[in-house]
Design a protein around this motif. Sequence first.
Motif, PDB file in Angstrom:
ATOM      1  N   VAL A 207       0.842  -1.204   0.000  1.00  0.00           N
ATOM      2  CA  VAL A 207       0.000   0.000   0.000  1.00  0.00           C
ATOM      3  C   VAL A 207       0.874   1.250   0.000  1.00  0.00           C
ATOM      4  O   VAL A 207       0.622   2.212  -0.745  1.00  0.00           O
ATOM      5  CB  VAL A 207      -0.943  -0.013   1.208  1.00  0.00           C
ATOM      6  CG1 VAL A 207      -1.614   1.356   1.385  1.00  0.00           C
ATOM      7  CG2 VAL A 207      -2.014  -1.087   1.033  1.00  0.00           C
ATOM      8  N   ARG A 208       1.906   1.253   0.810  1.00  0.00           N
ATOM      9  CA  ARG A 208       2.799   2.426   0.863  1.00  0.00           C
ATOM     10  C   ARG A 208       3.414   2.687  -0.513  1.00  0.00           C
ATOM     11  O   ARG A 208       3.539   3.837  -0.947  1.00  0.00           O
ATOM     12  CB  ARG A 208       3.898   2.207   1.900  1.00  0.00           C
ATOM     13  CG  ARG A 208       3.418   2.206   3.331  1.00  0.00           C
ATOM     14  CD  ARG A 208       4.619   2.173   4.288  1.00  0.00           C
ATOM     15  NE  ARG A 208       4.243   1.936   5.663  1.00  0.00           N
ATOM     16  CZ  ARG A 208       3.784   2.846   6.507  1.00  0.00           C
ATOM     17  NH1 ARG A 208       3.639   4.105   6.073  1.00  0.00           N
ATOM     18  NH2 ARG A 208       3.472   2.548   7.749  1.00  0.00           N
TER      19      ARG A 208
ATOM     20  N   VAL B 278       0.801   4.205  -2.740  1.00  0.00           N
ATOM     21  CA  VAL B 278       0.546   5.601  -2.343  1.00  0.00           C
ATOM     22  C   VAL B 278       1.668   6.503  -2.852  1.00  0.00           C
ATOM     23  O   VAL B 278       1.409   7.610  -3.370  1.00  0.00           O
ATOM     24  CB  VAL B 278       0.399   5.690  -0.816  1.00  0.00           C
ATOM     25  CG1 VAL B 278       0.414   7.156  -0.362  1.00  0.00           C
ATOM     26  CG2 VAL B 278      -0.886   5.000  -0.363  1.00  0.00           C
ATOM     27  N   ASP B 279       2.907   6.044  -2.715  1.00  0.00           N
ATOM     28  CA  ASP B 279       4.026   6.866  -3.188  1.00  0.00           C
ATOM     29  C   ASP B 279       3.981   7.069  -4.699  1.00  0.00           C
ATOM     30  O   ASP B 279       4.499   8.086  -5.201  1.00  0.00           O
ATOM     31  CB  ASP B 279       5.354   6.197  -2.803  1.00  0.00           C
ATOM     32  CG  ASP B 279       5.603   6.221  -1.305  1.00  0.00           C
ATOM     33  OD1 ASP B 279       4.959   7.042  -0.612  1.00  0.00           O
ATOM     34  OD2 ASP B 279       6.431   5.410  -0.829  1.00  0.00           O
TER      35      ASP B 279
ATOM     36  N   THR C 282       1.281   7.493  -6.443  1.00  0.00           N
ATOM     37  CA  THR C 282       0.057   8.197  -6.823  1.00  0.00           C
ATOM     38  C   THR C 282       0.361   9.668  -7.080  1.00  0.00           C
ATOM     39  O   THR C 282       0.846  10.383  -6.195  1.00  0.00           O
ATOM     40  CB  THR C 282      -1.007   8.073  -5.722  1.00  0.00           C
ATOM     41  OG1 THR C 282      -1.247   6.693  -5.452  1.00  0.00           O
ATOM     42  CG2 THR C 282      -2.303   8.735  -6.157  1.00  0.00           C
TER      43      THR C 282
ATOM     44  N   TYR D 296      -2.274   4.096  -6.178  1.00  0.00           N
ATOM     45  CA  TYR D 296      -3.324   3.391  -5.438  1.00  0.00           C
ATOM     46  C   TYR D 296      -4.694   3.666  -6.046  1.00  0.00           C
ATOM     47  O   TYR D 296      -5.564   2.792  -6.044  1.00  0.00           O
ATOM     48  CB  TYR D 296      -3.305   3.823  -3.968  1.00  0.00           C
ATOM     49  CG  TYR D 296      -4.216   2.979  -3.101  1.00  0.00           C
ATOM     50  CD1 TYR D 296      -3.704   1.900  -2.386  1.00  0.00           C
ATOM     51  CD2 TYR D 296      -5.573   3.240  -3.009  1.00  0.00           C
ATOM     52  CE1 TYR D 296      -4.526   1.102  -1.608  1.00  0.00           C
ATOM     53  CE2 TYR D 296      -6.407   2.449  -2.234  1.00  0.00           C
ATOM     54  CZ  TYR D 296      -5.881   1.373  -1.541  1.00  0.00           C
ATOM     55  OH  TYR D 296      -6.710   0.576  -0.776  1.00  0.00           O
ATOM     56  N   CYS D 297      -4.890   4.842  -6.552  1.00  0.00           N
ATOM     57  CA  CYS D 297      -6.196   5.189  -7.112  1.00  0.00           C
ATOM     58  C   CYS D 297      -6.525   4.350  -8.338  1.00  0.00           C
ATOM     59  O   CYS D 297      -7.702   4.132  -8.661  1.00  0.00           O
ATOM     60  CB  CYS D 297      -6.227   6.675  -7.476  1.00  0.00           C
ATOM     61  SG  CYS D 297      -5.997   7.766  -6.047  1.00  0.00           S
TER      62      CYS D 297
ATOM     63  N   LEU E  46      -7.054   8.709   4.175  1.00  0.00           N
ATOM     64  CA  LEU E  46      -5.840   9.098   3.468  1.00  0.00           C
ATOM     65  C   LEU E  46      -6.286   9.705   2.149  1.00  0.00           C
ATOM     66  O   LEU E  46      -6.859   9.027   1.302  1.00  0.00           O
ATOM     67  CB  LEU E  46      -4.959   7.870   3.228  1.00  0.00           C
ATOM     68  CG  LEU E  46      -3.672   8.076   2.440  1.00  0.00           C
ATOM     69  CD1 LEU E  46      -2.694   8.943   3.217  1.00  0.00           C
ATOM     70  CD2 LEU E  46      -3.043   6.733   2.108  1.00  0.00           C
TER      71      LEU E  46
ATOM     72  N   LEU F  13      -5.727  11.357  -1.453  1.00  0.00           N
ATOM     73  CA  LEU F  13      -4.768  11.345  -2.544  1.00  0.00           C
ATOM     74  C   LEU F  13      -5.331  12.111  -3.724  1.00  0.00           C
ATOM     75  O   LEU F  13      -6.497  12.492  -3.750  1.00  0.00           O
ATOM     76  CB  LEU F  13      -4.465   9.893  -2.954  1.00  0.00           C
ATOM     77  CG  LEU F  13      -3.936   8.954  -1.858  1.00  0.00           C
ATOM     78  CD1 LEU F  13      -3.811   7.540  -2.410  1.00  0.00           C
ATOM     79  CD2 LEU F  13      -2.596   9.446  -1.310  1.00  0.00           C
TER      80      LEU F  13
ATOM     81  N   PRO G 198      -0.629   5.434   5.919  1.00  0.00           N
ATOM     82  CA  PRO G 198      -1.621   4.427   5.520  1.00  0.00           C
ATOM     83  C   PRO G 198      -1.994   3.471   6.646  1.00  0.00           C
ATOM     84  O   PRO G 198      -3.099   2.928   6.640  1.00  0.00           O
ATOM     85  CB  PRO G 198      -0.919   3.678   4.376  1.00  0.00           C
ATOM     86  CG  PRO G 198       0.086   4.636   3.852  1.00  0.00           C
ATOM     87  CD  PRO G 198       0.549   5.425   5.034  1.00  0.00           C
TER      88      PRO G 198
ATOM     89  N   VAL H  30      -9.348   5.366   1.923  1.00  0.00           N
ATOM     90  CA  VAL H  30      -8.484   6.052   0.976  1.00  0.00           C
ATOM     91  C   VAL H  30      -9.410   6.807   0.024  1.00  0.00           C
ATOM     92  O   VAL H  30     -10.263   6.206  -0.642  1.00  0.00           O
ATOM     93  CB  VAL H  30      -7.587   5.086   0.187  1.00  0.00           C
ATOM     94  CG1 VAL H  30      -6.768   5.854  -0.846  1.00  0.00           C
ATOM     95  CG2 VAL H  30      -6.671   4.327   1.126  1.00  0.00           C
TER      96      VAL H  30
ATOM     97  N   CYS I 211      -9.588   9.274  -3.203  1.00  0.00           N
ATOM     98  CA  CYS I 211      -8.876   9.815  -4.355  1.00  0.00           C
ATOM     99  C   CYS I 211      -9.714  10.952  -4.939  1.00  0.00           C
ATOM    100  O   CYS I 211     -10.828  10.724  -5.432  1.00  0.00           O
ATOM    101  CB  CYS I 211      -8.656   8.737  -5.406  1.00  0.00           C
ATOM    102  SG  CYS I 211      -7.625   7.373  -4.830  1.00  0.00           S
TER     103      CYS I 211
END
Length: 485
Positions: free
Chosen positions: A324-325, A328-329, A331, A338-339, A359, A361, A379, A385, A387
Amino acid sequence: MDHPTYEHDPYRPPDGPPGAPEPPRAPAPCDPVAAALGNASLLGIGYLLLGQWRLAALAVLGTAVLLDLTASAAATWCELLLLLWWAAGITHGWFLARGRAEHAVRRGQRAGALTVTVTVLLTAALLRVDAYGIEDRVNEAREGGDCEAAVAAQEEVWFGHRLAGAPVVEPGDAVVEACHRLERAASTLADAGWNGNTEDLERGFGILAGVLKEPGNEQTVKAVLDTFLRALPTKDSCDTADITGWLRDREPSRDVLDRSADTATRTHPAALVGCGDDLMDEDDWQQARAHYQRFLDVYPDDARSGEARGGVEKATRAIELNKVRGLVDDTIDAESGYCDTPAKYSGAPPYRKGVNRALFLGDTEYTDRLPGDWRTGDPAKAALVVCADAAENGAAVETCYYENDLSEYLPHSVTFHKVKIPLKVYELRTGKRLDAREVQISGKSCPSVLYYEYYGPTALGPGGEEFVSTAKSDVRDAFRSVVTR
């Protein structure tokens, strides 16, 4: 005139005319017993007493060849051949002396020949007895599993022992060779224990199996194996897990090497769990989970099963969170990272009634104005999450007329819209997307003055459609339904 007379000496040849050839000398009287005793020394002494120098040299040469053959071949048939040579020399010396015309008892010859022969035979007998004693110590040490003592005893053997008893000491050479091979096996197994290399382990057991095939080596093999097994577990749990896993999976050979299975059964479970814990500390979660899972597959009823299941769960969550991290990085907008490819983190807080921390994004122009207890950048602490896509015109709120004398191209009529933000909302614990939604942020419209900005000769400013002016409270009110269940 009277002439002197001389008594005839039978051993003195008669006088003859000057220059006449001397008649042949009669052989000296010989003693058959002395000849036989002399040849019994294997040194041709009997032939020397008979004046047969060539036979004496031949006897010594034959004895040397047979002794060398016996020492090198270390076979019983060689000793039998030497015994026949010895008997033949005695017999031949006896009959050769008996064939002489005259023979007499020569006590001095007998005593000398007997002394030499007894000295030779007694020396050979003492060396052979000592050889038996050495080999008894070698065998005793081997039966006690003490290769070091066996090798030390065999090192007492010298050339004299091999001449007098080569077949006696030859098995000790095989013991020493086996012990040297066991020494290599011990070194290889020690390397395996040091680095956890199962290839070294396999080579070491291969050497042990080869030595074990030779009769009498069971105790020395057992000693080497026990020394290796006593070193388990090693300081490194993962090395121990690899070693004991190989021992556990090894095909039984129905011999002393099968003793390793008991050690593996006793040591392997704890090593698997310990290795999993060590790998977790090193953030190697994939391998950690594999070790925990292997424990559960092999030892489902072990008392440490609960600990292993907890390890699997912890490692799985760490793997999920790491994934997940990474997403996310990666995105950069609502269509990437992640989106675009959501993933679950089973350790995330549950999506429950009330406000759920999210979170955010994507386009964060408006979401950054949300209350701090609604947002998180970690996260691991988010239940959702969200987006956010780029803002769009929402519902029209009001149209106002503005006077503008700067340019005939600038609009005079401006319609104000709510700020519409398309959203993708995911429950982090499951990675599933919630119902498609959007938010529309309300705000103030029709301000008394609209401001323009100049960039060189060009004036930039409001178009015919503008967003309402939003406050933090407006943003909070719009997003409340997103984070609240």
